[in-house]
Design a protein around this motif. Structure first.
Motif, PDB file in Angstrom:
ATOM      1  N   TYR A 132       0.861  -1.191   0.000  1.00 31.75           N
ATOM      2  CA  TYR A 132       0.000   0.000   0.000  1.00 31.75           C
ATOM      3  C   TYR A 132       0.890   1.231   0.000  1.00 31.75           C
ATOM      4  O   TYR A 132       1.708   1.421   0.895  1.00 31.75           O
ATOM      5  N   ILE A 133       0.760   2.108  -1.022  1.00 30.96           N
ATOM      6  CA  ILE A 133       1.667   3.244  -1.163  1.00 30.96           C
ATOM      7  C   ILE A 133       0.997   4.580  -0.859  1.00 30.96           C
ATOM      8  O   ILE A 133       1.588   5.627  -1.060  1.00 30.96           O
ATOM      9  N   GLY A 134      -0.244   4.543  -0.389  1.00 35.81           N
ATOM     10  CA  GLY A 134      -0.889   5.777   0.012  1.00 35.81           C
ATOM     11  C   GLY A 134      -0.280   6.309   1.296  1.00 35.81           C
ATOM     12  O   GLY A 134       0.424   5.594   2.010  1.00 35.81           O
ATOM     13  N   PRO A 135      -0.523   7.581   1.628  1.00 37.56           N
ATOM     14  CA  PRO A 135       0.093   8.172   2.820  1.00 37.56           C
ATOM     15  C   PRO A 135      -0.464   7.602   4.115  1.00 37.56           C
ATOM     16  O   PRO A 135      -1.653   7.300   4.214  1.00 37.56           O
ATOM     17  N   LEU A 136       0.409   7.448   5.100  1.00 37.87           N
ATOM     18  CA  LEU A 136      -0.003   7.072   6.449  1.00 37.87           C
ATOM     19  C   LEU A 136      -0.367   8.376   7.160  1.00 37.87           C
ATOM     20  O   LEU A 136       0.404   8.936   7.913  1.00 37.87           O
ATOM     21  N   GLY A 189       3.563   3.460   2.177  1.00 36.82           N
ATOM     22  CA  GLY A 189       3.352   4.878   1.914  1.00 36.82           C
ATOM     23  C   GLY A 189       4.074   5.761   2.909  1.00 36.82           C
ATOM     24  O   GLY A 189       4.464   5.316   3.991  1.00 36.82           O
ATOM     25  N   PRO A 190       4.261   7.049   2.599  1.00 32.80           N
ATOM     26  CA  PRO A 190       4.959   7.967   3.500  1.00 32.80           C
ATOM     27  C   PRO A 190       4.121   8.308   4.725  1.00 32.80           C
ATOM     28  O   PRO A 190       2.892   8.307   4.671  1.00 32.80           O
ATOM     29  N   LEU A 191       4.781   8.580   5.836  1.00 35.53           N
ATOM     30  CA  LEU A 191       4.109   9.005   7.055  1.00 35.53           C
ATOM     31  C   LEU A 191       3.919  10.519   6.974  1.00 35.53           C
ATOM     32  O   LEU A 191       4.871  11.285   7.102  1.00 35.53           O
ATOM     33  N   THR A 192       2.683  10.971   6.736  1.00 36.00           N
ATOM     34  CA  THR A 192       2.407  12.394   6.538  1.00 36.00           C
ATOM     35  C   THR A 192       1.758  13.049   7.747  1.00 36.00           C
ATOM     36  O   THR A 192       1.328  14.191   7.690  1.00 36.00           O
ATOM     37  N   SER A 215       8.469   3.883   2.663  1.00 42.98           N
ATOM     38  CA  SER A 215       8.615   4.918   1.637  1.00 42.98           C
ATOM     39  C   SER A 215       9.976   5.612   1.727  1.00 42.98           C
ATOM     40  O   SER A 215      10.554   5.760   2.803  1.00 42.98           O
ATOM     41  N   THR A 216      10.478   6.056   0.569  1.00 43.09           N
ATOM     42  CA  THR A 216      11.731   6.825   0.527  1.00 43.09           C
ATOM     43  C   THR A 216      11.458   8.328   0.483  1.00 43.09           C
ATOM     44  O   THR A 216      12.377   9.118   0.310  1.00 43.09           O
ATOM     45  N   ASP A 217      10.196   8.709   0.656  1.00 41.75           N
ATOM     46  CA  ASP A 217       9.820  10.134   0.678  1.00 41.75           C
ATOM     47  C   ASP A 217      10.525  10.828   1.843  1.00 41.75           C
ATOM     48  O   ASP A 217      10.406  10.418   2.992  1.00 41.75           O
ATOM     49  N   GLN A 218      11.262  11.907   1.552  1.00 46.81           N
ATOM     50  CA  GLN A 218      12.049  12.602   2.565  1.00 46.81           C
ATOM     51  C   GLN A 218      11.370  13.860   3.110  1.00 46.81           C
ATOM     52  O   GLN A 218      11.971  14.607   3.876  1.00 46.81           O
ATOM     53  N   SER A 219      10.126  14.130   2.710  1.00 48.02           N
ATOM     54  CA  SER A 219       9.426  15.329   3.187  1.00 48.02           C
ATOM     55  C   SER A 219       8.830  15.052   4.566  1.00 48.02           C
ATOM     56  O   SER A 219       7.635  14.807   4.724  1.00 48.02           O
ATOM     57  N   LEU A 220       9.680  15.082   5.584  1.00 48.77           N
ATOM     58  CA  LEU A 220       9.279  14.715   6.937  1.00 48.77           C
ATOM     59  C   LEU A 220       8.405  15.797   7.567  1.00 48.77           C
ATOM     60  O   LEU A 220       8.699  16.982   7.473  1.00 48.77           O
ATOM     61  N   GLY A 247      10.276   8.345   9.960  1.00 49.79           N
ATOM     62  CA  GLY A 247       9.949   9.658   9.417  1.00 49.79           C
ATOM     63  C   GLY A 247       9.934  10.775  10.435  1.00 49.79           C
ATOM     64  O   GLY A 247       9.085  11.669  10.387  1.00 49.79           O
ATOM     65  N   ILE A 248      10.862  10.749  11.401  1.00 47.85           N
ATOM     66  CA  ILE A 248      10.965  11.811  12.399  1.00 47.85           C
ATOM     67  C   ILE A 248      12.219  12.631  12.126  1.00 47.85           C
ATOM     68  O   ILE A 248      13.287  12.079  11.852  1.00 47.85           O
ATOM     69  N   ASP A 249      12.080  13.946  12.208  1.00 45.97           N
ATOM     70  CA  ASP A 249      13.219  14.845  12.025  1.00 45.97           C
ATOM     71  C   ASP A 249      13.780  15.210  13.403  1.00 45.97           C
ATOM     72  O   ASP A 249      13.083  15.779  14.236  1.00 45.97           O
ATOM     73  N   ALA A 250      15.044  14.860  13.656  1.00 43.90           N
ATOM     74  CA  ALA A 250      15.679  15.142  14.946  1.00 43.90           C
ATOM     75  C   ALA A 250      16.636  16.330  14.856  1.00 43.90           C
ATOM     76  O   ALA A 250      17.500  16.505  15.712  1.00 43.90           O
TER      77      ALA A 250
END
Length: 317
Positions: free
Chosen positions: A140-144, A167-170, A195-200, A224-227
């Protein structure tokens, strides 16, 4: 399901009816094109079953019959593994009516990308006994997104939540805080994205609010957390049971700032922090070295904080 497979399942069910007080069953029909709905209906007369595990090819729309026949009145745990969930909503609708259900596991091997797993969860809202939900759908590639998660806020007894998708964690910090505030008994939280989506959109600053809203939480794994920018202007919990924190591929700028932040997150001697899955680039190597510094620094920071708390307590005595 093929005629031979259907006949075999019916024969199995007839044989099992002679076993008194049968409580647990594990059926694997993956190699004979098994259909979970047909299997469940075939076994419906086994009224005392409380744990059912099925591995099959598909959860077909034939599952509509399940919403009216309601097999397994004593059901407490259902574990389904299949290649497709295109017809799964009726099964979830059925599960919502089972007041004793405590654990639901759905694993999918080759799920079509167009199927929205988020549509499977809303029917569980308000379930009073459900303690554990695990959904694995890496195709499933839809957003989380928060829409995917918000229905889970209405399951007050939830102790374990594990969602694995492609899917990316949005979800944002505020949305994850809202989710945590509705799950006061939560002990395990896994939100994994392949997902390899980097828009965290999530940051490390959401972690204290999770441990505050969920005082029993022991295990957090979030992709998908930005530290990069930890802040000190946050209220940390007075005490925390957090034992394991895993935040794969989390960008980091200042190892000591992050270590100082995470050192206030748990009182456990065994508190383990990890950020892994870094690739082979030079930048990835730099990030990994910074995280190793964090992992090595946190225990000393945590001990110093606890010693200060102990001294303060003695002063007030």
């Amino acid at each position: 399901m093929s005629g031979r497979a259907q006949e075999a399942i019916h024969g199995l069910a007839s044989m099992l009816l002679h076993i008194q007080h049968l409580r647990t069953i594990n059926v694997n029909t993956y190699h004979v094109r098994g259909n979970a709905a047909s299997i469940l209906i075939s076994l419906a007369e086994l009224q005392e079953l409380d744990e059912v595990e099925i591995t099959c090819r598909t959860l077909s729309v034939a599952a509509e019959r399940l919403t009216t026949e309601r097999p397994f009145p004593c059901l407490r745990e259902l574990n389904l593994t299949s290649s497709s969930v295109s017809g799964a909503p009726p099964i979830f609708k059925m599960m919502a009516s089972y007041s004793r259900l405590r654990a639901l596991v759905i694993r999918n091997k080759n799920e079509p990308a167009e199927v929205d797993v988020g549509e499977l969860l809303p029917s569980l809202r308000g379930h009073l006994s459900l303690c554990s939900v695990e959904v694995t759908a890496l195709r499933y590639i839809g957003p989380l997104s928060y829409r995917f998660l918000e229905s889970l806020c209405g399951i007050p007894a939830l102790i374990k939540l594990k969602l694995y998708t492609g899917g990316p964690l949005t979800t944002t910090d505020e949305e994850l805080q809202s989710l945590a505030s509705g799950l006061p008994l939560l002990q395990t939280l896994h939100l994994y994205s392949a997902s390899t989506d980097q828009s965290l959109r999530l940051t490390i600053n959401v972690l204290p609010s999770i441990t505050t809203s969920c005082p029993f939480i022991e295990d957090i794994h979030i992709t998908g957390i930005d530290a990069s920018w930890p802040t000190t202007e946050i209220t940390f919990p007075a005490s925390s049971s957090l034992n394991t924190l895993s935040i794969p591929n989390a960008p980091i700028r200042d190892a000591q700032a992050v270590a100082s932040f995470l050192g206030r997150l748990s009182d456990r001697d065994t508190f383990i922090i990890s950020s892994f899955s870094w690739g082979g680039t030079e930048e990835a190597g730099r990030m990994r070295r910074l995280w190793i510094e964090v992992e090595e620094s946190v225990p000393a920071i945590r001990r110093a904080r606890l010693e200060d708390k102990a001294k303060l307590a003695l002063t007030y005595k």
